[in-house]
Design a protein around this motif. Structure first.
Motif, PDB file in Angstrom:
ATOM      1  N   ILE A 159     -38.325   2.753  -8.497  1.00  0.00           N
ATOM      2  CA  ILE A 159     -39.604   2.874  -9.193  1.00  0.00           C
ATOM      3  C   ILE A 159     -39.790   4.319  -9.641  1.00  0.00           C
ATOM      4  O   ILE A 159     -39.407   5.255  -8.937  1.00  0.00           O
ATOM      5  N   VAL A 190     -38.903  -0.198 -12.139  1.00  0.00           N
ATOM      6  CA  VAL A 190     -40.345  -0.300 -12.343  1.00  0.00           C
ATOM      7  C   VAL A 190     -40.861   1.062 -12.795  1.00  0.00           C
ATOM      8  O   VAL A 190     -40.578   2.075 -12.156  1.00  0.00           O
ATOM      9  N   GLN A 192     -44.382   3.036 -13.728  1.00  0.00           N
ATOM     10  CA  GLN A 192     -45.843   2.950 -13.667  1.00  0.00           C
ATOM     11  C   GLN A 192     -46.455   4.308 -14.005  1.00  0.00           C
ATOM     12  O   GLN A 192     -45.942   5.348 -13.589  1.00  0.00           O
ATOM     13  N   TRP A 205     -49.311   0.939  -7.796  1.00  0.00           N
ATOM     14  CA  TRP A 205     -48.341   1.598  -6.915  1.00  0.00           C
ATOM     15  C   TRP A 205     -48.486   1.074  -5.487  1.00  0.00           C
ATOM     16  O   TRP A 205     -47.481   0.742  -4.830  1.00  0.00           O
ATOM     17  N   TRP A 208     -47.071  -2.314  -5.115  1.00  0.00           N
ATOM     18  CA  TRP A 208     -45.605  -2.262  -5.029  1.00  0.00           C
ATOM     19  C   TRP A 208     -45.182  -1.966  -3.592  1.00  0.00           C
ATOM     20  O   TRP A 208     -44.248  -2.589  -3.062  1.00  0.00           O
TER      21      TRP A 208
END
Length: 220
Positions: A159, A190, A192, A205, A208
């Motif tokens: 991420i 991912v 964000q 977040w 996740w």
């Protein structure tokens, strides 16, 4: 000869990392290696995370820093167990450091362990710690060119958080270009956008993180 030395260092680190991973698996603790350059806002993101998830998840933090305990002092204010590792100039944490530190943490009382690595966009990506996932924080103040200039960090992360997004209009930061570069380097990652000032993206977040915890515990 130099290549052999590097291989030996990484090989020894991988051995400790495998032991750490086995320990964390046995304890059902979701472990995140939290990386990014100095000033990217890693600790600020963690502070917002503590605020959001403090009543939902049992958390602890390992803080990596060259010399000070400033970041650990900030996290300590949230009542979360935190241990500082000072590398005395070393540019990254390694698995042996984490293993020694984990002995002082009650892993049976945790759902989530976040390891905030030393601020650096290069070295931390090369050293596994036994984590379940890697997260990289990129601040808009650093510039949208950083993913392509430091590709390994983004290739190795599950991420990427584009932080300080509220400042993007003032930093000539191309959000579309940065996201496209990150996704090109690591298809499926991912990405964000977050802001610790406005709170934008913090919920996503945290969701996740909660998904990672649930998966580790076999609840997903």
């Amino acid at each position: 000869m130099e290549i052999k030395v590097i291989k030996n260092i990484l090989g020894e680190n991988d051995r400790f990392a495998a032991e750490n991973m086995a320990l964390f698996k046995d304890k059902n603790v979701f472990v995140v290696n939290f990386m990014g350059s100095p000033g990217a806002g890693k600790t600020s993101v963690l502070e917002r995370t503590m605020e959001k998830l403090g009543g939902e998840l049992r958390m602890a933090v390992i803080e990596g820093d060259l010399f000070t305990s400033k970041d650990a002092d900030r996290i300590d204010k949230y009542g979360v167990p935190v241990i500082q590792i000072n590398t005395a100039g070393g540019c990254h944490l390694d698995a042996n450091m984490v293993q020694k530190t984990a002995k002082d943490i009650d892993l049976d009382a945790l759902d989530l362990l976040v390891i905030e690595n030393v601020g650096n966009l290069v070295c931390p990506a090369e050293f596994a710690l036994g984590e379940d996932a890697r997260a990289v924080v990129l601040s808009v103040t650093e510039g949208d060119d950083k993913p392509m200039k430091y590709p390994l960090m983004f290739k190795e992360s599950e991420i990427a958080l584009i932080n300080k997004i509220d400042l993007a209009p003032y930093c000539n930061f191309d959000r579309k270009s940065a996201k496209e570069d990150i996704e090109m380097l690591h298809p499926g990652i991912v990405v964000q956008e977050v802001s610790c000032t406005t709170g934008e993206g913090i919920d996503a977040w945290c969701d996740w993180l909660k998904a990672g915890v649930a998966k580790k515990k076999g609840q997903a």
